[in-house]
Design a protein around this motif. Structure first.
Motif, PDB file in Angstrom:
ATOM      1  N   PRO A 144       9.730  27.486  82.271  1.00 25.98           N
ATOM      2  CA  PRO A 144       8.303  27.305  82.560  1.00 25.98           C
ATOM      3  C   PRO A 144       7.411  28.334  81.878  1.00 25.98           C
ATOM      4  N   LEU A 145       7.840  29.583  81.831  1.00 25.60           N
ATOM      5  CA  LEU A 145       7.027  30.614  81.183  1.00 25.60           C
ATOM      6  C   LEU A 145       6.886  30.332  79.688  1.00 25.60           C
ATOM      7  N   ILE A 146       7.992  29.977  79.048  1.00 24.29           N
ATOM      8  CA  ILE A 146       7.950  29.694  77.616  1.00 24.29           C
ATOM      9  C   ILE A 146       7.080  28.471  77.344  1.00 24.29           C
ATOM     10  N   SER A 147       7.232  27.429  78.154  1.00 23.05           N
ATOM     11  CA  SER A 147       6.444  26.206  77.962  1.00 23.05           C
ATOM     12  C   SER A 147       4.949  26.481  78.086  1.00 23.05           C
ATOM     13  N   LEU A 148       4.560  27.151  79.159  1.00 20.72           N
ATOM     14  CA  LEU A 148       3.145  27.437  79.371  1.00 20.72           C
ATOM     15  C   LEU A 148       2.606  28.390  78.314  1.00 20.72           C
ATOM     16  N   ALA A 149       3.441  29.329  77.870  1.00 18.48           N
ATOM     17  CA  ALA A 149       3.002  30.259  76.834  1.00 18.48           C
ATOM     18  C   ALA A 149       2.747  29.522  75.526  1.00 18.48           C
ATOM     19  N   ARG A 150       3.586  28.568  75.184  1.00 17.35           N
ATOM     20  CA  ARG A 150       3.408  27.833  73.931  1.00 17.35           C
ATOM     21  C   ARG A 150       2.154  26.970  73.947  1.00 17.35           C
ATOM     22  N   ALA A 151       1.725  26.589  75.151  1.00 15.27           N
ATOM     23  CA  ALA A 151       0.479  25.827  75.282  1.00 15.27           C
ATOM     24  C   ALA A 151      -0.706  26.739  75.583  1.00 15.27           C
ATOM     25  N   ALA A 152      -0.469  28.066  75.502  1.00 15.91           N
ATOM     26  CA  ALA A 152      -1.514  29.053  75.814  1.00 15.91           C
ATOM     27  C   ALA A 152      -2.124  28.776  77.182  1.00 15.91           C
ATOM     28  N   ALA A 153      -1.262  28.471  78.160  1.00 18.70           N
ATOM     29  CA  ALA A 153      -1.747  28.062  79.482  1.00 18.70           C
ATOM     30  C   ALA A 153      -1.081  28.829  80.620  1.00 18.70           C
ATOM     31  N   LEU A 154      -0.612  30.046  80.366  1.00 12.23           N
ATOM     32  CA  LEU A 154       0.057  30.820  81.417  1.00 12.23           C
ATOM     33  C   LEU A 154      -0.844  31.080  82.618  1.00 12.23           C
ATOM     34  N   ALA A 201      22.851  22.802  95.539  1.00 15.12           N
ATOM     35  CA  ALA A 201      23.064  24.159  95.041  1.00 15.12           C
ATOM     36  C   ALA A 201      21.991  25.136  95.481  1.00 15.12           C
ATOM     37  N   THR A 202      21.006  24.668  96.246  1.00 16.37           N
ATOM     38  CA  THR A 202      19.912  25.535  96.669  1.00 16.37           C
ATOM     39  C   THR A 202      19.813  25.562  98.196  1.00 16.37           C
ATOM     40  N   PRO A 203      19.306  26.668  98.751  1.00 15.55           N
ATOM     41  CA  PRO A 203      19.230  26.797 100.211  1.00 15.55           C
ATOM     42  C   PRO A 203      18.141  25.924 100.821  1.00 15.55           C
ATOM     43  N   GLY A 204      18.161  25.849 102.144  1.00 15.06           N
ATOM     44  CA  GLY A 204      17.270  24.933 102.855  1.00 15.06           C
ATOM     45  C   GLY A 204      15.814  25.322 102.887  1.00 15.06           C
ATOM     46  N   ASN A 205      15.462  26.506 102.392  1.00 14.98           N
ATOM     47  CA  ASN A 205      14.052  26.910 102.382  1.00 14.98           C
ATOM     48  C   ASN A 205      13.434  26.824 100.988  1.00 14.98           C
ATOM     49  N   THR A 206      14.124  26.157 100.055  1.00 12.43           N
ATOM     50  CA  THR A 206      13.698  26.146  98.660  1.00 12.43           C
ATOM     51  C   THR A 206      13.128  24.795  98.234  1.00 12.43           C
ATOM     52  N   HIS A 207      11.885  24.798  97.829  1.00 11.26           N
ATOM     53  CA  HIS A 207      11.197  23.623  97.294  1.00 11.26           C
ATOM     54  C   HIS A 207      11.298  23.716  95.769  1.00 11.26           C
ATOM     55  N   ILE A 208      11.805  22.666  95.130  1.00 10.18           N
ATOM     56  CA  ILE A 208      12.027  22.680  93.682  1.00 10.18           C
ATOM     57  C   ILE A 208      10.923  21.897  92.978  1.00 10.18           C
ATOM     58  N   LEU A 209      10.343  22.515  91.961  1.00  6.06           N
ATOM     59  CA  LEU A 209       9.232  21.901  91.231  1.00  6.06           C
ATOM     60  C   LEU A 209       9.418  22.119  89.729  1.00  6.06           C
ATOM     61  N   SER A 210       9.359  21.046  88.967  1.00  6.19           N
ATOM     62  CA  SER A 210       9.470  21.170  87.511  1.00  6.19           C
ATOM     63  C   SER A 210       8.096  21.446  86.910  1.00  6.19           C
ATOM     64  N   THR A 211       8.095  21.948  85.681  1.00  5.75           N
ATOM     65  CA  THR A 211       6.835  22.222  84.992  1.00  5.75           C
ATOM     66  C   THR A 211       5.998  20.956  84.885  1.00  5.75           C
TER      67      THR A 211
END
Length: 229
Positions: free
Chosen positions: A18-28, A155-165
């Motif tokens: 996510p950091l690399i993607s947003l950086a390449r779009a100058a949108a961090l 593979a993730t615990p019960g308090n984790t919400h997963i969100l893609s870029t």
């Protein structure tokens, strides 16, 4: 808080994608759309992995500048894996650049290993293991592009919400928070055609989580496209 009520979330970025993607779009700066009391946490290895070549790549320099400029909002979380990998990298770097040190190591038949190509993926696995050790409590929003998170709920615990870029940006657009957010995703695709296209927005398994409610509408206005002048 009432039982079953949604809890405000902490944002964690344990994946360089996510950091690399947003950086390449100058949108961090779109990561600053959250309310002031929402912690934005980047794991130490992700910081290391995305900024160590800042003198070579513009996106790495953008990430470095973003982290420095927002030190009050963005936190770097140390992990055992990250600490070990950074030490290994620095040891290998010294071995390659310092002839005297290299000679002393070779004299005892020792050579520091290079950092593995899959260190980023191992860092993600390591961080997930650390999360699993904690019982469901503080809700965590994991912003990721790696399939480890996006495709594996077990593979993730019960308090984790997963969100893609992609889901992050497109949901901001759909909810009317940032009308131009989808354009950022399109720019990311142009800059990196191999970016993970998954639109994953998966609720935590054991507690109700809400990341849209953690978005600050006033901050979102900063990202609204300007009209004609």
């Amino acid at each position: 808080m009432k039982k079953g009520a949604k809890q405000q979330i902490q944002v964690v970025i344990p994946d360089a994608g996510p950091l690399i993607s947003l950086a390449r779009a100058a949108a961090l700066e779109i990561l600053l759309v959250f309310k002031d009391d929402v912690r934005i946490v980047i794991t130490d290895y992700v910081e290391f992995e995305t900024t160590r070549f800042k003198d070579r790549f513009p996106d790495a320099q953008r990430i470095c500048n973003f982290i420095s400029a927002n030190a009050g909002r963005v936190e770097i979380q140390e992990t055992l894996f990250g600490k070990t990998m950074k030490q290994m990298y620095l040891m290998r770097q010294r071995f390659e650049q310092d002839a005297q040190f290299r000679a002393s190591m070779l004299a005892i038949n020792a050579e520091p290993p290079a950092v593995s190509r899959d260190a980023g993926e191992l860092s993600i696995v390591s961080y997930a293991a650390e999360l699993i050790k904690r019982p469901p409590g503080t809700p965590v929003l994991v912003l990721a592009e790696d399939d480890f998170f996006l495709n594996s709920g077990a593979a993730t615990p019960g308090n984790t919400h997963i969100l893609s870029t992609r889901a992050f940006l497109e949901t901001l657009q759909t909810m009317g928070k940032i009308p131009d957010a989808r354009r950022v995703w399109e720019e990311i695709q142009v800059a990196n055609p191999t970016v993970n296209p998954n639109a994953t927005d998966r609720q935590a398994g054991k507690i109700k989580t809400d990341w849209i409610g953690a978005v600050d509408d006033e901050k979102a206005k900063r990202f609204r496209p300007r009209g004609p002048t």
